[in-house]
Design a protein around this motif. Structure first.
Motif, PDB file in Angstrom:
ATOM      1  N   LYS A 104      20.741  84.260  15.561  1.00 14.65           N
ATOM      2  CA  LYS A 104      20.747  84.270  17.030  1.00 14.65           C
ATOM      3  C   LYS A 104      19.824  85.358  17.582  1.00 14.65           C
ATOM      4  O   LYS A 104      19.215  85.180  18.635  1.00 14.65           O
ATOM      5  CB  LYS A 104      22.168  84.451  17.553  1.00 14.65           C
TER       6      LYS A 104
ATOM      7  N   ARG B  79      12.745  78.181  22.270  1.00 13.69           N
ATOM      8  CA  ARG B  79      14.199  78.093  22.162  1.00 13.69           C
ATOM      9  C   ARG B  79      14.755  76.885  22.927  1.00 13.69           C
ATOM     10  O   ARG B  79      15.625  76.178  22.422  1.00 13.69           O
ATOM     11  CB  ARG B  79      14.816  79.386  22.687  1.00 13.69           C
TER      12      ARG B  79
ATOM     13  N   LEU C 221      16.838  73.719  21.283  1.00 17.68           N
ATOM     14  CA  LEU C 221      18.185  73.343  21.702  1.00 17.68           C
ATOM     15  C   LEU C 221      18.216  71.899  22.191  1.00 17.68           C
ATOM     16  O   LEU C 221      19.124  71.137  21.849  1.00 17.68           O
ATOM     17  CB  LEU C 221      18.689  74.284  22.790  1.00 17.68           C
TER      18      LEU C 221
ATOM     19  N   ILE D  34      22.060  76.932  13.264  1.00 20.43           N
ATOM     20  CA  ILE D  34      21.789  77.533  14.561  1.00 20.43           C
ATOM     21  C   ILE D  34      20.542  76.854  15.119  1.00 20.43           C
ATOM     22  O   ILE D  34      19.494  76.843  14.473  1.00 20.43           O
ATOM     23  CB  ILE D  34      21.541  79.057  14.432  1.00 20.43           C
TER      24      ILE D  34
ATOM     25  N   LEU E 176      22.240  78.565  19.509  1.00 20.31           N
ATOM     26  CA  LEU E 176      23.651  78.197  19.571  1.00 20.31           C
ATOM     27  C   LEU E 176      24.132  77.620  18.245  1.00 20.31           C
ATOM     28  O   LEU E 176      23.399  76.903  17.573  1.00 20.31           O
ATOM     29  CB  LEU E 176      23.883  77.149  20.667  1.00 20.31           C
ATOM     30  N   SER E 177      25.376  77.924  17.923  1.00 23.02           N
ATOM     31  CA  SER E 177      26.005  77.352  16.725  1.00 23.02           C
ATOM     32  C   SER E 177      26.442  75.929  17.034  1.00 23.02           C
ATOM     33  O   SER E 177      26.412  75.485  18.193  1.00 23.02           O
ATOM     34  CB  SER E 177      27.223  78.185  16.328  1.00 23.02           C
TER      35      SER E 177
ATOM     36  N   GLU F 135      29.204  75.972  19.578  1.00 23.49           N
ATOM     37  CA  GLU F 135      28.710  76.274  20.928  1.00 23.49           C
ATOM     38  C   GLU F 135      27.973  75.073  21.532  1.00 23.49           C
ATOM     39  O   GLU F 135      28.089  74.805  22.728  1.00 23.49           O
ATOM     40  CB  GLU F 135      27.794  77.496  20.881  1.00 23.49           C
ATOM     41  N   ARG F 136      27.241  74.341  20.691  1.00 22.39           N
ATOM     42  CA  ARG F 136      26.547  73.140  21.188  1.00 22.39           C
ATOM     43  C   ARG F 136      27.545  72.063  21.595  1.00 22.39           C
ATOM     44  O   ARG F 136      27.370  71.374  22.588  1.00 22.39           O
ATOM     45  CB  ARG F 136      25.577  72.606  20.137  1.00 22.39           C
TER      46      ARG F 136
ATOM     47  N   LEU G 253      28.944  73.006  24.931  1.00 23.04           N
ATOM     48  CA  LEU G 253      27.928  72.761  25.953  1.00 23.04           C
ATOM     49  C   LEU G 253      27.863  71.278  26.310  1.00 23.04           C
ATOM     50  O   LEU G 253      27.798  70.908  27.477  1.00 23.04           O
ATOM     51  CB  LEU G 253      26.563  73.256  25.458  1.00 23.04           C
TER      52      LEU G 253
END
Length: 107
Positions: A65, A74, A78, A90, A94-95, A98-99, A102
């Motif tokens: 990160k 970036r 993503l 990653i 984001l892991s 986390e994705r 989102l």
């Protein structure tokens, strides 16, 4: 003997003209793929240890990160991960967890 400096002598005019030659087919990917995936060549992770971006379960994601925070692509990274449902590693800072969060907020 061939005269390589004189194209007319080396290649007689009764052969196919360049516009009549079959198109070149790339062996790997297409020009469209280069436009879509060109960001990967500029990604900082491509210049670092790939194992940091795919840590073992429970392993730290801090190093990866940190690299992502300074990466110019970036957002593209993503976006790619979300569009292709990348489930490991990653991506874009984001892991996978986390994705997923989102995606739930967006939907």
């Amino acid at each position: 003997m061939w005269n390589l400096l004189n194209d007319d002598a080396a290649f007689p005019t009764d052969h196919a003209r360049p516009s009549e030659v079959a198109p070149v087919v790339p062996l790997f990917g297409t020009p469209e793929d280069d436009a879509v995936m060109g960001w990967q060549e500029r990604a900082l992770c491509a210049q670092t240890d790939p194992e940091a971006f795919f840590p073992e379960k429970g392993g730290s994601t801090r190093e990866a990160k940190k690299v992502c925070t300074g990466c110019e692509v970036r957002a593209e990274c993503l976006e790619y991960a979300l569009a292709n449902d990348e489930r490991f590693g990653i991506w874009g800072g984001l892991s996978e967890r986390e994705r997923r969060k989102l995606k739930k907020r967006v939907v």
